[in-house]
Scaffold this active site. Structure first.
Site, PDB file in Angstrom:
ATOM      1  N   PHE A 139       1.421 -11.101  12.549  1.00  0.00           N
ATOM      2  CA  PHE A 139       2.120 -11.231  11.280  1.00  0.00           C
ATOM      3  C   PHE A 139       3.606 -11.312  11.566  1.00  0.00           C
ATOM      4  CE2 PHE A 139       1.360 -10.144   6.634  1.00  0.00           C
ATOM      5  CZ  PHE A 139       0.193 -10.862   6.539  1.00  0.00           C
ATOM      6  N   GLN A 146      12.408  -7.932  -2.108  1.00  0.00           N
ATOM      7  CA  GLN A 146      11.876  -8.919  -1.166  1.00  0.00           C
ATOM      8  C   GLN A 146      11.333 -10.167  -1.865  1.00  0.00           C
ATOM      9  OE1 GLN A 146       8.159  -8.107   1.345  1.00  0.00           O
ATOM     10  NE2 GLN A 146       9.742  -8.476   2.876  1.00  0.00           N
ATOM     11  N   HIS A 164       8.993 -13.092  -1.106  1.00  0.00           N
ATOM     12  CA  HIS A 164       8.015 -13.538  -0.134  1.00  0.00           C
ATOM     13  C   HIS A 164       8.212 -15.038   0.013  1.00  0.00           C
ATOM     14  CE1 HIS A 164       4.270 -14.403   1.890  1.00  0.00           C
ATOM     15  NE2 HIS A 164       3.987 -13.122   1.967  1.00  0.00           N
ATOM     16  N   LEU A 175       0.677 -15.417  -4.846  1.00  0.00           N
ATOM     17  CA  LEU A 175       0.955 -15.316  -3.421  1.00  0.00           C
ATOM     18  C   LEU A 175       0.054 -16.192  -2.563  1.00  0.00           C
ATOM     19  CD1 LEU A 175       2.880 -13.606  -1.607  1.00  0.00           C
ATOM     20  CD2 LEU A 175       0.818 -12.402  -0.927  1.00  0.00           C
ATOM     21  N   GLU A 185       0.749 -14.278   4.021  1.00  0.00           N
ATOM     22  CA  GLU A 185       1.375 -14.531   5.306  1.00  0.00           C
ATOM     23  C   GLU A 185       0.315 -14.711   6.386  1.00  0.00           C
ATOM     24  OE1 GLU A 185       4.851 -12.154   5.890  1.00  0.00           O
ATOM     25  OE2 GLU A 185       4.510 -12.029   8.038  1.00  0.00           O
ATOM     26  N   ARG A 241      10.491 -12.039   6.758  1.00  0.00           N
ATOM     27  CA  ARG A 241      10.378 -12.686   5.448  1.00  0.00           C
ATOM     28  C   ARG A 241      11.713 -13.118   4.871  1.00  0.00           C
ATOM     29  NH1 ARG A 241       5.512  -9.062   2.746  1.00  0.00           N
ATOM     30  NH2 ARG A 241       3.899 -10.110   3.953  1.00  0.00           N
ATOM     31  N   HIS A 257       8.264 -10.307  -4.531  1.00  0.00           N
ATOM     32  CA  HIS A 257       7.080  -9.714  -3.936  1.00  0.00           C
ATOM     33  C   HIS A 257       7.102  -8.203  -3.811  1.00  0.00           C
ATOM     34  CE1 HIS A 257       3.420  -9.854  -1.695  1.00  0.00           C
ATOM     35  NE2 HIS A 257       3.945  -9.345  -0.621  1.00  0.00           N
ATOM     36  N   ARG A 284      11.043  -5.449   4.243  1.00  0.00           N
ATOM     37  CA  ARG A 284       9.755  -4.890   4.672  1.00  0.00           C
ATOM     38  C   ARG A 284       8.988  -5.899   5.508  1.00  0.00           C
ATOM     39  NH1 ARG A 284       4.199  -5.002   2.788  1.00  0.00           N
ATOM     40  NH2 ARG A 284       4.819  -6.594   1.291  1.00  0.00           N
TER      41      ARG A 284
HETATM   42  C1  LIG Z   1      -0.388 -10.535  -3.616  1.00  0.00           C
HETATM   43  C2  LIG Z   1       0.073  -9.408  -2.770  1.00  0.00           C
HETATM   44  C3  LIG Z   1      -0.363  -9.293  -1.461  1.00  0.00           C
HETATM   45  C4  LIG Z   1       0.043  -8.233  -0.667  1.00  0.00           C
HETATM   46  N1  LIG Z   1      -0.430  -8.142   0.609  1.00  0.00           N
HETATM   47  C5  LIG Z   1      -0.080  -7.084   1.372  1.00  0.00           C
HETATM   48  C6  LIG Z   1      -0.604  -6.934   2.683  1.00  0.00           C
HETATM   49  O1  LIG Z   1      -1.399  -7.744   3.135  1.00  0.00           O
HETATM   50  N2  LIG Z   1      -0.240  -5.878   3.399  1.00  0.00           N
HETATM   51  C7  LIG Z   1       0.616  -4.931   2.925  1.00  0.00           C
HETATM   52  O2  LIG Z   1       0.891  -3.967   3.632  1.00  0.00           O
HETATM   53  N3  LIG Z   1       1.134  -5.042   1.671  1.00  0.00           N
HETATM   54  C8  LIG Z   1       0.811  -6.093   0.897  1.00  0.00           C
HETATM   55  N4  LIG Z   1       1.336  -6.204  -0.370  1.00  0.00           N
HETATM   56  C9  LIG Z   1       2.155  -5.128  -0.904  1.00  0.00           C
HETATM   57  C10 LIG Z   1       1.285  -3.971  -1.341  1.00  0.00           C
HETATM   58  O3  LIG Z   1       0.088  -4.450  -1.872  1.00  0.00           O
HETATM   59  C11 LIG Z   1       1.944  -3.087  -2.390  1.00  0.00           C
HETATM   60  O4  LIG Z   1       3.219  -2.772  -1.994  1.00  0.00           O
HETATM   61  C12 LIG Z   1       1.168  -1.807  -2.557  1.00  0.00           C
HETATM   62  O5  LIG Z   1      -0.152  -2.108  -2.886  1.00  0.00           O
HETATM   63  C13 LIG Z   1       1.741  -0.857  -3.579  1.00  0.00           C
HETATM   64  O6  LIG Z   1       0.828   0.213  -3.734  1.00  0.00           O
HETATM   65  P1  LIG Z   1       1.150   1.517  -4.572  1.00  0.00           P
HETATM   66  O7  LIG Z   1      -0.002   2.431  -4.380  1.00  0.00           O
HETATM   67  O8  LIG Z   1       2.486   2.023  -4.213  1.00  0.00           O
HETATM   68  O9  LIG Z   1       1.239   1.032  -6.067  1.00  0.00           O
HETATM   69  P2  LIG Z   1       0.308   0.065  -6.942  1.00  0.00           P
HETATM   70  O10 LIG Z   1      -0.852  -0.437  -6.227  1.00  0.00           O
HETATM   71  O11 LIG Z   1       1.245  -0.886  -7.572  1.00  0.00           O
HETATM   72  O12 LIG Z   1      -0.271   1.028  -8.018  1.00  0.00           O
HETATM   73  C14 LIG Z   1       0.510   1.574  -9.042  1.00  0.00           C
HETATM   74  C15 LIG Z   1      -0.340   2.466  -9.880  1.00  0.00           C
HETATM   75  O13 LIG Z   1       0.467   3.193 -10.768  1.00  0.00           O
HETATM   76  C16 LIG Z   1      -0.022   3.073 -12.086  1.00  0.00           C
HETATM   77  N5  LIG Z   1       1.097   3.213 -13.018  1.00  0.00           N
HETATM   78  C17 LIG Z   1       2.245   2.500 -13.019  1.00  0.00           C
HETATM   79  N6  LIG Z   1       3.020   2.911 -14.037  1.00  0.00           N
HETATM   80  C18 LIG Z   1       2.361   3.905 -14.662  1.00  0.00           C
HETATM   81  C19 LIG Z   1       2.630   4.721 -15.812  1.00  0.00           C
HETATM   82  N7  LIG Z   1       3.761   4.594 -16.507  1.00  0.00           N
HETATM   83  N8  LIG Z   1       1.706   5.616 -16.205  1.00  0.00           N
HETATM   84  C20 LIG Z   1       0.526   5.737 -15.521  1.00  0.00           C
HETATM   85  N9  LIG Z   1       0.234   4.998 -14.442  1.00  0.00           N
HETATM   86  C21 LIG Z   1       1.134   4.097 -14.020  1.00  0.00           C
HETATM   87  C22 LIG Z   1      -0.696   1.750 -12.117  1.00  0.00           C
HETATM   88  O14 LIG Z   1      -1.615   1.689 -13.167  1.00  0.00           O
HETATM   89  C23 LIG Z   1      -1.347   1.725 -10.743  1.00  0.00           C
HETATM   90  O15 LIG Z   1      -2.546   2.423 -10.790  1.00  0.00           O
HETATM   91  C24 LIG Z   1       0.937  -7.276  -1.181  1.00  0.00           C
HETATM   92  C25 LIG Z   1       1.393  -7.399  -2.480  1.00  0.00           C
HETATM   93  C26 LIG Z   1       0.981  -8.455  -3.272  1.00  0.00           C
HETATM   94  C27 LIG Z   1       1.495  -8.573  -4.648  1.00  0.00           C
END
Ligand SMILES: Cc1cc2nc3c(=O)[nH]c(=O)nc-3n(C[C@H](O)[C@H](O)[C@H](O)COP(=O)(O)OP(=O)(O)OC[C@H]3O[C@@H](n4cnc5c(N)ncnc54)[C@H](O)[C@@H]3O)c2cc1C
Ligand code: SF4
Ligand code: SF4
Ligand code: FES
Lengths: 584, 249
Positions: free
Chosen positions: A121, A235, A237, A251, A254, A285, A350, A385
């Site tokens: 990657f 970021q 992407h 998306l 990558e 990126r 992203h 990142r």
């Molecule tokens: C298309 C895509 C592909 C990606 N691919 C990769 C990858 O291959 N590898 C990698 O390392 N990263 C990748 N990323 C980045 C990564 O997926 C995210 O940074 C990561 O999943 C964030 O996880 P999190 O648990 O912090 O939050 P999230 O998964 O965003 O979860 C947030 C949670 O908080 C809850 N929430 C938010 N606000 C409130 C509120 N006010 N009250 C109650 N609940 C709330 C939501 O409902 C959700 O359950 C990718 C991102 C995208 C968009």
């Protein structure tokens, strides 16, 4: 006054993405009673979209890999703006967390020896991303979800949105939320609160982010008195879909480049040669995104304003096995068969590198009892990142923060008080839009905000643009005070009401973005300025920290602690180059 | 594209008590999916139009509904695949909460009743990294693609027409159980549950479920039929079943 239910819990986890689920499991394993609330149904959080993989120095493909090499890559990718201790913990603990996930039932693609396979990657020196096809996030979520629902001591409240936090004398006390299904209000009284609410990618118009990414946690923490950091670091992407218009921003993983995909401009030239001849397509990126941007500005872009990404030199079977969702996505949404034709791609918003400033060991914020983990935090990724570092971030720091929150709740066996008056105020602001059927349309305000950020805080920024953007954000904030629901004022599953909620949180994020970006008068990592095109050595060890001071947003420069010599030596070490053997 | 006539989008508006189809005129953009049309109507004409969505990239399974009578993901249904009229209704197998949003909580209750992944003690205590071959994980991988959209639950006549949620877990959870059964490191014998409360016997292999699966999982062919075969071995052919146990699966 409005009536509300009260729920008592030891640890309240906001969010059921990777970070929230991992944290909840850790807190419950430590013996705390846990309540998880999330805006969507369980298993559908933003994390589910992650494609490429999770970075960990398992060394299954490149035996030379080590935590040191991973640490060095992370720091260099982040232009050393990272919290070095977070980067160290992450690199050291990621392998253990990935293996643990496998023990909990996750299935990864395998090497010939039967170990977890790892793909190359961008800006990772070695193939490092554990993955399953191109749907690694789904695997992570499903595994944790299954683990969580069978764990005693955890309750999940789905489709519940937290609107505000309560703190008393600098200590967290609880949260006010509402249930989407019937619009009922819920007051959570908690001894510890853990934010795992993800990023704020929806403040932009063209984004890869899900509906949920409105930066709620950052805004909630800010209002509760916590500090934020690195809010200028957003970021782009490099590869989002550009065409057709309806799917712009979705998306393109990558992983396509990891599997050998080539970038070309409209003249068929592999333009990365001019921007990063060593790493080419697998550069970091920030560099690839700006390269595509420059090609387009120079008139060498593809018909819809992007670049071509081509994987069709790989065998069709290989593509379908390694990138099944990409194959399906282009076939279905763009009518392009990627085994035959190139994709058209352009940068899309992203990831939010900035967020709540936390203690690297525990995820504790500057408000006692308030913890955070995952994309909502700032620090690990610095100014940029690396792909794959987020999923392991969620696991490593989710676990740590969950354990720390459980311990805090044990040490503070009584919840802090929440004053009736404060609850009253919070309730009033939450239900406010329902009383303004003729107030401003929240959807329109949201769209305007997205335009402001897209136009005035783009890939390349400038003083005048940022000032203009900030001004417009402040005007929108005024108008948002009188936002309604768009008309109908029913409570059950009313998305207009919800949008009015989101709007308030998004505005805090946007303001922090503009104010921080104005302060960083240099170009570094994801933050590039046309008026200051070079890095300024004086800002190399400075992070900008945002906090509410007497009702207004203040930004201060914080000089970072020096890196210990041993870690500095690791960063400067030259790691053996890896040459892959060709295999299909 | 400006010359394209607007789309006539009819959407069910109502709740558990009932409702009606309401038609919105929506401008068409190139590449637009049905979810875009619904969200356009929401932002411009009907601010309280309730619809679930998250990713808009066919990855989360939130936006399941019935488009012109067919169970579909709204974000994976290009408007161009239909004519100038599109009607969208909520999934029929689940109670309506509001408009296109249904109460799918039953699915979460079922999931809770399925024993989690359980490795053998030997595997659990083995400190070395697990080894599994790609060919062996491949079978489980197909089932792990499930995004829990519940469209298969929506079309399964056992649940939809006969309302036998009390008797049958439904295709989604046959897939779930198959993903565990076929996980190289899972050690539980799930057959008693399959035959018992999961009710695999209720499926009469109509294959409607696998036709609608947006992840193209061969639900009937690769999950349910093999599961049924395992049941047959166990319950009707004790000798084979014994041999298999002795030889390890
Ligand atoms: C298309 C895509 C592909 C990606 N691919 C990769 C990858 O291959 N590898 C990698 O390392 N990263 C990748 N990323 C980045 C990564 O997926 C995210 O940074 C990561 O999943 C964030 O996880 P999190 O648990 O912090 O939050 P999230 O998964 O965003 O979860 C947030 C949670 O908080 C809850 N929430 C938010 N606000 C409130 C509120 N006010 N009250 C109650 N609940 C709330 C939501 O409902 C959700 O359950 C990718 C991102 C995208 C968009
Ligand atoms: S094949 Fe079985 S599970 Fe699938 S729809 Fe028919 S009866 Fe239901
Ligand atoms: S098996 Fe297919 S149709 Fe059924 S819930 Fe999973 S993804 Fe949806
Ligand atoms: S919105 Fe996620 S599948 Fe349609």
């Amino acid at each position: 006054m409005e009536s509300y239910e009260t729920v008592d819990t030891a640890v309240l986890v906001l969010g059921a993405g990777g970070a929230g689920l991992r944290a909840a499991i850790a807190a419950a394993e430590s013996g705390a009673r846990v309540t998880v609330v999330c805006k969507s149904l369980l298993g559908k959080a933003h994390t589910v979209m992650a494609e490429g993989g999770m970075a960990a120095a398992l060394g299954n493909v490149a035996g030379q890999d080590s935590w040191e090499a991973h640490f060095a890559d992370t720091m260099k990718g982040g232009k050393l703006l990272n919290d070095w201790r977070m980067a160290e913990i992450h690199a050291r603990e990621a392998p253990e967390r990935v293996l643990e996930l496998e023990r909990w039932g996750a299935v990864f693609d395998r090497t010939h020896e039967g170990l977890i396979h790892q793909r190359p990657f961008g800006a990772h020196t070695y193939p490092r991303l554990a993955h399953i096809g191109d749907r690694t996030g789904l695997e992570l979520i499903r595994t944790l979800q299954d683990r969580l629902v069978h764990q005693a001591g955890i309750e999940v409240h789905m489709e519940v949105t937290v609107a505000s936090l309560f703190a008393q004398d600098g200590r967290i006390a609880g949260a006010l939320a509402y249930r989407r299904a019937d619009g009922g209000l819920v007051l959570y009284r908690a001894r510890a609160v853990l934010l795992a609410t993800g990023g704020a990618g929806r403040v932009y118009r063209v984004t890869s982010n899900s509906w949920e990414c409105t930066g709620d946690g950052t805004a909630l923490a800010y209002r509760a008195g916590a500090e934020l950091r690195d809010c200028e670091m957003v970021q782009f992407h490099p590869t989002g879909m550009v065409w057709p218009a309806g799917v712009r921003g979705i998306l393109v993983t990558e992983g396509v480049r990891g599997e050998g995909g080539l970038l070309r401009n409209k003249d068929g030239e592999r333009f990365m040669e001019r921007y990063d001849p060593d790493r080419m397509e697998l550069s970091s990126r920030d560099i690839v995104a700006r390269a595509i941007n420059s090609e387009v500005l120079a008139g060498r872009g593809s018909p819809h304003g992007g670049a071509y990404l081509d994987i069709s030199h790989r065998k069709p079977d290989y593509i379908k096995r390694k990138l099944p969702s990409m194959y399906e996505q282009f076939l279905k949404l763009a009518k392009v068969d990627i085994t035959k034709d190139p994709m058209e791609v352009a940068p899309t918003i992203h990831y939010y590198m900035g967020g709540v400033r936390v203690d690297p060991e525990t995820g504790a914020s500057s408000v006692a009892g308030l913890f955070a983990a995952g994309e909502v935090t700032g620090g690990l990724h610095g100014a940029n990142r690396l792909g794959g570092n987020s999923l392991t971030d969620l696991l490593v720091f989710g676990k740590r923060a969950g354990e720390a929150a459980a311990e805090y709740s044990r040490e503070h066996s009584r919840p802090a008080r929440i004053s009736k008056a404060e609850v009253g105020e919070a309730v009033e602001s939450l239900v406010g839009p329902l009383g303004r059927p003729h107030g401003e349309n929240p959807y329109r305000l949201q769209a305007e905000l997205q335009d402001v950020c897209s136009r005035h805080a783009p890939i390349i920024r400038s003083e005048s643009g940022l000032l203009e953007g900030l001004q417009q954000v402040l005007e929108l904030r005024e108008r948002a005070r009188s936002a309604g629901t768009g008309g109908p004022t029913g409570r059950a599953f009313n998305p207009g009401w919800h949008t009015a909620q989101d709007l308030g949180q998004m505005l805090v994020n946007a303001e922090a973005l503009f104010r921080s970006a104005l302060k960083r008068k240099e170009s570094r990592g994801a933050h590039a300025r046309s008026d200051y095109p070079n890095p300024d050595p004086a800002l190399a060890n400075v992070n900008f920290v945002v906090r509410e001071v007497e009702g207004a947003m203040s930004v201060r420069a914080l000089v970072r602690e020096q890196l210990p010599d041993a870690l500095l030596a690791v960063i400067n070490r030259s790691f053996e180059k890896y040459t892959p053997e060709e295999k299909e | 594209m400006a010359s394209v006539s607007p789309l006539q989008l009819s959407v069910f508006r109502g709740d558990a008590e009932g409702g009606e189809m309401v038609t919105y005129s929506v401008p068409v953009r190139e590449g637009m999916v049905v979810l875009d049309a619904v969200l356009w109507a929401q932002a411009n004409l009907a601010p309280d139009l309730a619809v679930r969505w998250n990713c808009k990239a066919a990855k989360c399974g939130s936006c399941a509904a019935e488009v012109n009578g067919f169970p579909r993901l709204l974000c994976k249904s290009p408007v161009a695949d239909y004519g100038e009229e599109i009607s969208v209704r909520p999934m029929a197998a689940f109670p309506v909460v509001r408009d296109l949003v249904t109460d799918v909580s039953w699915n979460y209750e079922v999931n809770q009743r399925i024993a989690p992944f359980t490795p053998s003690e030997a595997d659990r205590d083995d400190p070395r990294a697990w080894r599994m071959q790609q060919v062996d994980v491949e079978r489980a991988i197909e089932f792990r693609k499930c995004i829990e959209c519940f469209l298969c639950q929506d079309v399964c006549h056992v649940l939809r027409n006969h309302g036998r949620k009390d008797a049958y877990f439904g295709p989604r959870f046959m897939v779930r159980m198959a993903s565990l059964e076929m996980h190289p490191k899972d050690s539980l014998d799930r057959r008693p549950q399959l035959k018992g409360e999961a009710g695999v016997g209720y499926c009469n292999i109509t294959k409607c479920c696998q036709e609608v699966c947006p992840e193209h999982i061969h639900i009937t062919d690769n999950a349910i039929i093999p599961l049924k075969e395992r049941m047959a071995d166990e319950y009707f052919d004790p000798v084979r079943s014994l041999l298999r146990r002795l030889g390890g699966r």
